[in-house]
Design a protein around this motif. Sequence first.
Motif, short mmCIF file in Angstrom:
data_model
loop_
_atom_site.label_atom_id
_atom_site.label_comp_id
_atom_site.label_asym_id
_atom_site.label_seq_id
_atom_site.Cartn_x
_atom_site.Cartn_y
_atom_site.Cartn_z
N ASN A 1 22.18 -0.17 12.02
CA ASN A 1 22.61 -0.91 13.19
C ASN A 1 22.31 -0.16 14.48
O ASN A 1 22.62 -0.64 15.57
N THR A 2 21.70 1.03 14.38
CA THR A 2 21.30 1.80 15.55
C THR A 2 20.02 1.21 16.12
O THR A 2 19.06 0.98 15.39
N GLU A 3 19.98 0.96 17.43
CA GLU A 3 18.87 0.22 18.02
C GLU A 3 17.89 1.08 18.81
O GLU A 3 16.73 0.72 18.95
N GLU A 4 18.33 2.21 19.37
CA GLU A 4 17.45 3.07 20.17
C GLU A 4 17.20 4.36 19.39
O GLU A 4 18.08 5.21 19.24
N TYR A 5 15.99 4.52 18.84
CA TYR A 5 15.69 5.71 18.04
C TYR A 5 14.19 5.86 17.84
O TYR A 5 13.41 4.92 18.11
N LYS A 6 13.79 7.04 17.35
CA LYS A 6 12.39 7.31 17.00
C LYS A 6 12.37 8.10 15.70
O LYS A 6 13.07 9.10 15.56
N ILE A 7 11.54 7.65 14.76
CA ILE A 7 11.44 8.29 13.45
C ILE A 7 9.98 8.33 13.01
O ILE A 7 9.25 7.35 13.17
N ILE A 8 9.56 9.47 12.46
CA ILE A 8 8.28 9.57 11.76
C ILE A 8 8.57 10.21 10.41
O ILE A 8 9.25 11.25 10.33
N LYS A 9 8.09 9.61 9.34
CA LYS A 9 8.32 10.17 8.01
C LYS A 9 6.98 10.35 7.29
O LYS A 9 6.02 9.63 7.53
N ALA A 10 6.95 11.34 6.41
CA ALA A 10 5.78 11.64 5.59
C ALA A 10 6.11 11.29 4.14
O ALA A 10 7.22 11.57 3.66
N THR A 11 5.14 10.70 3.44
CA THR A 11 5.33 10.27 2.06
C THR A 11 4.15 10.71 1.21
O THR A 11 3.00 10.66 1.66
N PHE A 12 4.43 11.15 -0.01
CA PHE A 12 3.37 11.47 -0.97
C PHE A 12 3.64 10.70 -2.26
O PHE A 12 4.73 10.78 -2.82
N ASN A 13 2.64 9.93 -2.71
CA ASN A 13 2.76 9.11 -3.91
C ASN A 13 1.72 9.51 -4.95
O ASN A 13 0.59 9.89 -4.60
N VAL A 14 2.09 9.40 -6.21
CA VAL A 14 1.18 9.56 -7.34
C VAL A 14 1.18 8.25 -8.12
O VAL A 14 2.26 7.73 -8.46
N GLY A 15 0.00 7.70 -8.38
CA GLY A 15 -0.09 6.43 -9.08
C GLY A 15 -0.95 6.52 -10.32
O GLY A 15 -1.85 7.38 -10.42
N TYR A 16 -0.68 5.64 -11.27
CA TYR A 16 -1.48 5.56 -12.49
C TYR A 16 -1.78 4.10 -12.77
O TYR A 16 -0.87 3.28 -12.86
N GLU A 17 -3.07 3.77 -12.86
CA GLU A 17 -3.51 2.40 -13.10
C GLU A 17 -3.75 2.22 -14.60
O GLU A 17 -4.77 2.63 -15.15
N PHE A 18 -2.78 1.62 -15.28
CA PHE A 18 -2.88 1.41 -16.72
C PHE A 18 -3.97 0.40 -17.05
O PHE A 18 -4.73 0.59 -18.01
N THR A 19 -4.04 -0.67 -16.27
CA THR A 19 -5.10 -1.68 -16.38
C THR A 19 -5.44 -2.13 -14.97
O THR A 19 -4.69 -1.82 -14.02
N PRO A 20 -6.55 -2.85 -14.77
CA PRO A 20 -6.83 -3.37 -13.42
C PRO A 20 -5.74 -4.30 -12.89
O PRO A 20 -5.68 -4.55 -11.68
N GLU A 21 -4.87 -4.79 -13.78
CA GLU A 21 -3.82 -5.72 -13.35
C GLU A 21 -2.45 -5.07 -13.23
O GLU A 21 -1.50 -5.72 -12.80
#
Length: 294
Positions: free
Chosen positions: A243-263
Motif C-alpha cells: 500500500n506504499t505509493e512513493e518508492y524506488k526498488i531495483i532487484k536482481a534475479t538469477f534463474n536456472v531452467g530445464y527444458e524437459f520437452t519443447p512444450e
Amino acid sequence: MKIRSSLFLLCFSFGILAAQHSNQPDLPADTLKTQKERLNPWQQASGEFLFSPFLSHYRATSFRDANGNKSDFADNGRYTNYNPRLFVAAPLISDKLNVIASLPYFFNRYENSNSSDYNTDFGDIELGLRMHLAKMADNYLMGSLISYIPAYSNTTQPVAGYDLFGLETRLALVGSLKFLGDYNNFHKVEMGLRYFFPNDPTQLRFLLSEGFRVTDQLILMGEFEGLFSYSKNDEFFTNNLQNTEEYKIIKATFNVGYEFTPEFALYAGAFHDVYNRNAAIGHGFQVFSVIKLN
C-alpha cells in the motif's frame, strides 16, 4: 461494482486499440528452436496457448528511507509474502496480436513482538493485449496495453494492493545476439509506464534480462528489474508494503531452467533487492514452469 466498471473501461480501451491496429513477461522457451517461419516466435500463433504457473516467496525485516538510510522494522517486525499466480497468453490475431492475462493470489503476513496480522486474497488481475510491432534482424519489437483490475477488498491487514483500477503501456525488445551464438542466447529489454486512477500513483518499470542455453535443456537467466513509483502520498507503511505509493526498488534475479520437452520447462531462482528508497529491503525465491499447448 468497481470490477464491473473497470471491465467496461478495459473493453472500451481495447476496442479503440483494435480499431487502430486492425510478464509474469515473455519466457525464453518461446524464442528458441523455432522450426517454421513465423512473424514473431515470442508471440503465440494461431492454435497455440501458453500457461505459466508461478510461485514466489518474499521476506523483509528492514527498510531504507527516502535518503537511503537503513532501519530495522520496529519490535522485531517481519513481513512475509507468498504469491502464486497463473500467466496465460493466447493468439487473438495469429502472432500479430495476443491476449495476455495474469491471475494472482496473496498470502500476506506482518508480525512483530506484540502482534501478528495475516491476510489471504486475490490481487490485481492483469488483462491486456500484446502486439508485434516490428522485426529488426534477430530482434522483435512488441507493444502492450495492460489493465490492472482489483479483485479484493482492503478490509484485512496487510492489504493486497491499492484497490484502484490501473492501465500500463509497455515496449519490449526481445531476441538474440548473433556474436554469442545461433539461438543459444536470448535477451529482453522492457519499459513500462503504469497509472492508477483517479489520481496516482504513477509507476515507471524496467526489465533487463539475459539468458543463455548451456545445453539443449539447461538454461541460465539473469535479470534486473526496477519499479519507481511516484505519488503525493509519500508515507511508508512497514506493515502494508503493497500500500506504499512513493518508492524506488531495483532487484536482481538469477534463474536456472530445464527444458524437459519443447512444450514443458521448469525454472527456479532467487532474488534480492539491490537498491531501495522509501521501501523495504526484500529477498526471496521463485519457481515457475512454461507449458505450451498446440
